[in-house]
Design an enzyme around this catalytic site. Sequence first.
Site, PDB file in Angstrom:
ATOM      1  N   ASP A 121       0.877  -1.171   0.000  1.00 36.29           N
ATOM      2  CA  ASP A 121       0.000   0.000   0.000  1.00 36.29           C
ATOM      3  C   ASP A 121       0.914   1.219   0.000  1.00 36.29           C
ATOM      4  OD1 ASP A 121      -1.599   2.178   0.584  1.00 36.29           O
ATOM      5  OD2 ASP A 121      -2.785   1.141   2.104  1.00 36.29           O
ATOM      6  N   ARG A 135      -7.959   3.402 -21.544  1.00 32.43           N
ATOM      7  CA  ARG A 135      -9.153   2.680 -21.050  1.00 32.43           C
ATOM      8  C   ARG A 135      -8.808   1.804 -19.842  1.00 32.43           C
ATOM      9  NH1 ARG A 135      -9.947   2.267 -26.406  1.00 32.43           N
ATOM     10  NH2 ARG A 135      -9.177   0.153 -26.634  1.00 32.43           N
ATOM     11  N   TYR A 170      -5.251  16.314  -8.536  1.00 29.28           N
ATOM     12  CA  TYR A 170      -4.526  15.362  -9.400  1.00 29.28           C
ATOM     13  C   TYR A 170      -3.417  16.087 -10.177  1.00 29.28           C
ATOM     14  CZ  TYR A 170      -3.892  11.643 -12.897  1.00 29.28           C
ATOM     15  OH  TYR A 170      -3.366  10.654 -13.711  1.00 29.28           O
ATOM     16  N   SER A 190       1.373  12.379 -15.787  1.00 34.48           N
ATOM     17  CA  SER A 190       0.225  12.650 -16.655  1.00 34.48           C
ATOM     18  C   SER A 190       0.419  13.985 -17.346  1.00 34.48           C
ATOM     19  CB  SER A 190      -1.043  12.697 -15.796  1.00 34.48           C
ATOM     20  OG  SER A 190      -2.105  13.259 -16.542  1.00 34.48           O
ATOM     21  N   LEU A 207     -13.513  15.023  -7.769  1.00 33.44           N
ATOM     22  CA  LEU A 207     -14.770  14.591  -8.382  1.00 33.44           C
ATOM     23  C   LEU A 207     -14.750  14.987  -9.854  1.00 33.44           C
ATOM     24  CD1 LEU A 207     -17.231  15.666  -5.555  1.00 33.44           C
ATOM     25  CD2 LEU A 207     -16.397  13.347  -6.070  1.00 33.44           C
TER      26      LEU A 207
HETATM   27  N1  LIG Z   1      -5.779   5.896 -17.418  1.00 37.51           N
HETATM   28  C1  LIG Z   1      -5.370   7.078 -17.854  1.00 37.51           C
HETATM   29  O1  LIG Z   1      -5.982   7.659 -18.781  1.00 37.51           O
HETATM   30  C2  LIG Z   1      -4.142   7.744 -17.266  1.00 37.51           C
HETATM   31  C3  LIG Z   1      -3.677   8.922 -17.871  1.00 37.51           C
HETATM   32  C4  LIG Z   1      -2.545   9.553 -17.354  1.00 37.51           C
HETATM   33  C5  LIG Z   1      -1.882   8.991 -16.270  1.00 37.51           C
HETATM   34  N2  LIG Z   1      -2.348   7.853 -15.683  1.00 37.51           N
HETATM   35  C6  LIG Z   1      -1.598   7.317 -14.530  1.00 37.51           C
HETATM   36  O2  LIG Z   1      -1.232   5.974 -14.780  1.00 37.51           O
HETATM   37  C7  LIG Z   1      -1.208   5.232 -13.547  1.00 37.51           C
HETATM   38  C8  LIG Z   1      -2.090   3.989 -13.669  1.00 37.51           C
HETATM   39  O3  LIG Z   1      -3.397   4.431 -13.993  1.00 37.51           O
HETATM   40  P1  LIG Z   1      -4.602   3.431 -14.361  1.00 37.51           P
HETATM   41  O4  LIG Z   1      -5.372   4.114 -15.418  1.00 37.51           O
HETATM   42  O5  LIG Z   1      -4.110   2.052 -14.587  1.00 37.51           O
HETATM   43  O6  LIG Z   1      -5.445   3.542 -13.005  1.00 37.51           O
HETATM   44  P2  LIG Z   1      -6.481   2.523 -12.334  1.00 37.51           P
HETATM   45  O7  LIG Z   1      -7.099   1.665 -13.374  1.00 37.51           O
HETATM   46  O8  LIG Z   1      -7.377   3.357 -11.488  1.00 37.51           O
HETATM   47  O9  LIG Z   1      -5.534   1.615 -11.402  1.00 37.51           O
HETATM   48  C9  LIG Z   1      -4.863   2.244 -10.353  1.00 37.51           C
HETATM   49  C10 LIG Z   1      -3.995   1.233  -9.655  1.00 37.51           C
HETATM   50  O10 LIG Z   1      -3.353   1.898  -8.546  1.00 37.51           O
HETATM   51  C11 LIG Z   1      -3.642   1.139  -7.374  1.00 37.51           C
HETATM   52  N3  LIG Z   1      -3.617   1.943  -6.171  1.00 37.51           N
HETATM   53  C12 LIG Z   1      -4.361   3.038  -5.851  1.00 37.51           C
HETATM   54  N4  LIG Z   1      -4.049   3.443  -4.591  1.00 37.51           N
HETATM   55  C13 LIG Z   1      -3.110   2.584  -4.126  1.00 37.51           C
HETATM   56  C14 LIG Z   1      -2.398   2.467  -2.914  1.00 37.51           C
HETATM   57  N5  LIG Z   1      -2.615   3.302  -1.883  1.00 37.51           N
HETATM   58  N6  LIG Z   1      -1.482   1.475  -2.781  1.00 37.51           N
HETATM   59  C15 LIG Z   1      -1.252   0.617  -3.797  1.00 37.51           C
HETATM   60  N7  LIG Z   1      -1.914   0.643  -4.966  1.00 37.51           N
HETATM   61  C16 LIG Z   1      -2.830   1.630  -5.127  1.00 37.51           C
HETATM   62  C17 LIG Z   1      -5.022   0.517  -7.627  1.00 37.51           C
HETATM   63  O11 LIG Z   1      -5.273  -0.539  -6.708  1.00 37.51           O
HETATM   64  P3  LIG Z   1      -6.789  -1.015  -6.329  1.00 37.51           P
HETATM   65  O12 LIG Z   1      -7.223  -1.957  -7.415  1.00 37.51           O
HETATM   66  O13 LIG Z   1      -6.623  -1.664  -5.003  1.00 37.51           O
HETATM   67  O14 LIG Z   1      -7.643   0.239  -6.299  1.00 37.51           O
HETATM   68  C18 LIG Z   1      -4.817   0.061  -9.071  1.00 37.51           C
HETATM   69  O15 LIG Z   1      -4.051  -1.115  -9.111  1.00 37.51           O
HETATM   70  C19 LIG Z   1      -1.671   6.207 -12.458  1.00 37.51           C
HETATM   71  O16 LIG Z   1      -0.554   6.748 -11.785  1.00 37.51           O
HETATM   72  C20 LIG Z   1      -2.392   7.294 -13.248  1.00 37.51           C
HETATM   73  O17 LIG Z   1      -2.394   8.539 -12.570  1.00 37.51           O
HETATM   74  C21 LIG Z   1      -3.456   7.205 -16.164  1.00 37.51           C
END
Ligand SMILES: NC(=O)c1ccc[n+]([C@@H]2O[C@H](COP(=O)([O-])OP(=O)(O)OC[C@H]3O[C@@H](n4cnc5c(N)ncnc54)[C@H](OP(=O)(O)O)[C@@H]3O)[C@@H](O)[C@H]2O)c1
Length: 236
Positions: free
Chosen positions: A62, A193, A159, A144, A96
């Site tokens: 975590d 996605r 964020y 990001s 939000l």
């Molecule tokens: N998707 C996009 O469009 C996008 C764009 C720009 C940047 N990003 C960045 O890319 C990264 C991955 O994003 P994603 O889209 O894959 O997000 P996601 O689908 O929401 O997955 C987030 C991951 O982080 C984990 N997490 C959250 N809080 C945590 C904690 N306290 N300790 C350990 N794990 C934790 C979640 O675990 P749980 O399953 O337990 O919640 C999940 O495995 C992030 O840093 C995000 O800011 C994403």
Amino acid sequence: MSAAKRIALVSGGNRGIGYEICRQLAKHGLFVVLTARDAAKGKAAVKALHQEGFELEFHRLDVTSCRSIRACVAAVAERRGRIDVLVNNAGILADLRGSRFLDSKLETYRDTLEANLFGPLQLAQAVIPVMKAHRYGRIVNLSSGLGQLSEMGAGTPAYRISKTALNALTRILSAEFKDNNILVNAMCPGWTRTGMGGESAPRTPEQAADTAQWLATLPDDGPSGGFFRDRKAISW
Ligand SMILES: NC(=O)c1ccc[n+]([C@@H]2O[C@H](COP(=O)([O-])OP(=O)(O)OC[C@H]3O[C@@H](n4cnc5c(N)ncnc54)[C@H](OP(=O)(O)O)[C@@H]3O)[C@@H](O)[C@H]2O)c1
């Protein structure tokens, strides 16, 4: 040391982009420690990747818990002898939807910085001494485009601030540890996605993870202190 024996630790590996980063690093021949805050979800992810024939293991992590970070890094370093790659992927988008500056509570900023900045920062504090001992390290920070000062605009303020701060951390670590062959870079995966990106996002986790895999396996003369999208430098 051959890339086949390198050890990679990935935060938030149970789903989304983190899961795909684990998959691509394992495919690339690294031994991956897939971490997640929820043990059942993390183990299920590891099982699915084992079924694809990849070698990796689970460890609970975590990123908002200093104790969890210390315990995870110590256990991996002791069992595997080294940690070559750290991918700071775990992150939250707690503002939000559509929220503007006056909508976001201080608590939202605190929670967001805890996960998106202090998590990677504390992980770096724990992992870098292990990397230094082996004169090898690659750190990839999942940032990001919303954190780019050059493109900064309104909306999702907590964020945005957390990712700009993560970018600053990237530059500081790069400057301090480049001489130890520890290369530190930030990247934007693009709108993807996942649970965070939502259904309408144009990019797949496979496309998003490619730049992370590339930065995690850079040669010694590769870039450090950069911000990348699709393997190309972007402005801060
Ligand atoms: N998707 C996009 O469009 C996008 C764009 C720009 C940047 N990003 C960045 O890319 C990264 C991955 O994003 P994603 O889209 O894959 O997000 P996601 O689908 O929401 O997955 C987030 C991951 O982080 C984990 N997490 C959250 N809080 C945590 C904690 N306290 N300790 C350990 N794990 C934790 C979640 O675990 P749980 O399953 O337990 O919640 C999940 O495995 C992030 O840093 C995000 O800011 C994403």
